[in-house]
Design a protein around this motif. Structure first.
Motif, PDB file in Angstrom:
ATOM      1  N   ARG A   1       0.397  -1.544   0.230  1.00  0.00           N
ATOM      2  CA  ARG A   1      -0.295  -0.069  -0.143  1.00  0.00           C
ATOM      3  C   ARG A   1       0.537   1.206   0.257  1.00  0.00           C
ATOM      4  N   ARG A   2       1.824   1.445   0.917  1.00  0.00           N
ATOM      5  CA  ARG A   2       2.770   2.125   1.312  1.00  0.00           C
ATOM      6  C   ARG A   2       3.492   2.720  -0.255  1.00  0.00           C
ATOM      7  N   MET A   3       3.982   1.362  -1.089  1.00  0.00           N
ATOM      8  CA  MET A   3       5.015   1.247  -1.499  1.00  0.00           C
ATOM      9  C   MET A   3       3.776   1.905  -3.806  1.00  0.00           C
ATOM     10  N   LEU A   4       2.653   1.157  -3.698  1.00  0.00           N
ATOM     11  CA  LEU A   4       1.365   2.458  -4.667  1.00  0.00           C
ATOM     12  C   LEU A   4       1.158   3.406  -4.316  1.00  0.00           C
ATOM     13  N   ALA A   5       1.036   3.961  -3.238  1.00  0.00           N
ATOM     14  CA  ALA A   5       0.774   5.253  -2.721  1.00  0.00           C
ATOM     15  C   ALA A   5       1.892   5.855  -3.319  1.00  0.00           C
ATOM     16  N   ILE A   6       3.273   5.708  -3.461  1.00  0.00           N
ATOM     17  CA  ILE A   6       4.667   6.335  -4.347  1.00  0.00           C
ATOM     18  C   ILE A   6       4.403   6.522  -5.143  1.00  0.00           C
ATOM     19  N   CYS A   7       4.724   5.505  -5.874  1.00  0.00           N
ATOM     20  CA  CYS A   7       4.112   5.140  -7.457  1.00  0.00           C
ATOM     21  C   CYS A   7       2.978   5.949  -7.623  1.00  0.00           C
TER      22      CYS A   7
END
Length: 415
Positions: free
Chosen positions: A14-20
């Motif tokens: 979830r954190r990485m998708l927000a960044i992406c």
């Protein structure tokens, strides 16, 4: 290219998708390939110009021991397969930037050969390590980093360590005793601001048919794999609710909660007509924004969501296999941002008293201190600068020789 190993829960992906998503929105002509073992990646609404390679799942139980989650293969065989898939992806995709989540060599060192290959074949590609604000208790983290050679890995391979946190709350340079050459690569970005969801609070409350005098309590244990106790205790606490309070409860169990646990909780919740229960939403932020108080575990993402909309919250952090959630909750409780209950002290009475206190704070409009939530624009600005400066020069005199089986794999992939 983004690596997210995801051994437990939904937090990392979830954190990485927000960044992406923010990177794609702010950097024209960018494409992102995610390699991840998350079993729930396909359930999220993915932005355009992002695709993913699904690695075989690895499960990390509460003891911290790793195993293959679905395949009937040994952990060593599973890690070997994941490692070869990652190397093949790098050889084909040839990323301009490689962003690695949490572990410098990946889970069980599955990234080590790929990083060495990347540095030899694509030396102009910067390697960035993304760390959340707190990893674990310093004693545990420093021992793990020394054991796996992470300090040396950062010094040798990584251009920058991006920390989605602030040194005022937790300074990893001091707490984890980073060597000077590693510490100087650390860049604090602030926490991740969560954008509002797809539904307005009024729409959510109308869909749930709330009356004007009812308060909405959102209960979420994140992925839900170990969320039974939190929800069970919350349901028991409703028997202690004073009659003067009119509450409606929305409980989102999480997609990884075992079926038997969810069925047991649904049976218990049937005794409370003001409780609505569901399994999963890919738009949790809409419901957090609509809630009057949130009762949740203390994962990084949920904490950021709560802070982003200044929502009163009671947090019951996970304490195994990592102390990270409890440490964060302690720091934020001292700042007056939220209320925390240690899971060993969690009882229906204590939970209800804490919930009523948060409702009282809401009624008296007690404000919480401001937290830096500028991680996404800071990360985007840094990566944008890297892409502008990056030189597409093919180096001469490469000397790297990967293990034979991986060299053959990379040769086939490149062909």
């Amino acid at each position: 290219m983004v690596y997210s190993h995801d051994g437990f829960g939904l937090g990392n992906i979830r954190r990485m998708l927000a960044i992406c998503t923010h990177l794609l929105d702010s950097i024209p002509e960018l494409s992102i390939l995610v390699v991840s073992g998350s079993p729930m990646l396909h359930s999220f609404r993915l932005p355009r110009r992002l695709d993913y390679i699904k690695l075989p799942c690895i499960n990390r139980g509460t003891s911290g021991e790793l195993s293959a989650k679905y395949l009937g293969t040994a952990i060593d065989e599973t890690v070997k397969l994941r490692s070869e898939l990652i190397l093949s992806a790098i050889a084909n995709f040839k990323p301009d930037v490689f962003l690695v989540d949490k572990k410098p060599y990946g889970i069980r060192n599955e990234l080590k050969t790929a990083i060495e290959y990347l540095k030899a074949e694509l030396p102009e590609t910067p390697l960035l390590l993304l760390l959340r604000d707190i990893l674990d208790h310093p004693d545990v983290t420093m021992q793990e980093w020394q054991k796996h050679g992470y300090y040396e890995a950062i010094e040798k391979f990584y251009n920058r360590v991006l920390v989605v946190g602030t040194p005022e709350i937790f300074d990893i340079r001091q707490e984890y005793q980073l060597p000077p050459r590693v510490a100087q690569k650390v860049q604090f970005c602030g926490y991740i601001r969560k954008e509002l969801g797809r539904k307005s609070p009024n729409l959510v409350r109308n869909e749930l048919q709330l009356s004007p005098e009812e308060k909405l309590i959102l209960v979420t244990p994140g992925g839900g794999e170990d969320g039974y106790s939190l929800i069970d205790t919350y349901l028991s606490s409703l028997a202690l609710l004073p009659t003067s309070h009119k509450l409606r409860s929305l409980i989102i169990c999480g997609p990884e909660m075992p079926l038997k646990d969810r069925v047991a909780l649904e049976q218990k919740a049937a005794a409370y007509p003001q409780v609505h229960m569901c399994e999963f939403t890919d738009d949790l932020m809409s419901y957090i924004a609509a809630a009057d108080v949130v009762v949740a575990m203390g994962g990084y993402n949920t904490t950021c969501e709560i802070i982003s909309v200044s929502k009163p919250a009671v947090v019951i952090p996970r304490v195994k296999p990592s102390q990270e959630q409890w440490m964060r909750a302690e720091h934020l409780t001292k700042l007056g941002v939220l209320a925390a209950i240690h899971p060993d002290k969690l009882t229906p009475d204590i939970l209800m008293r804490s919930l009523l206190q948060q409702l009282n704070n809401l009624q008296h409009n007690i404000s919480t201190p401001a937290i830096d939530l500028n991680a996404l624009p800071k990360i985007s600005q840094y990566i944008s600068t890297l892409l502008v400066k990056k030189k597409s020069v093919v180096p001469f005199g490469k000397t790297y020789q990967p293990p034979e089986q991986l060299r053959d794999l990379a040769r086939v992939a490149i062909v």
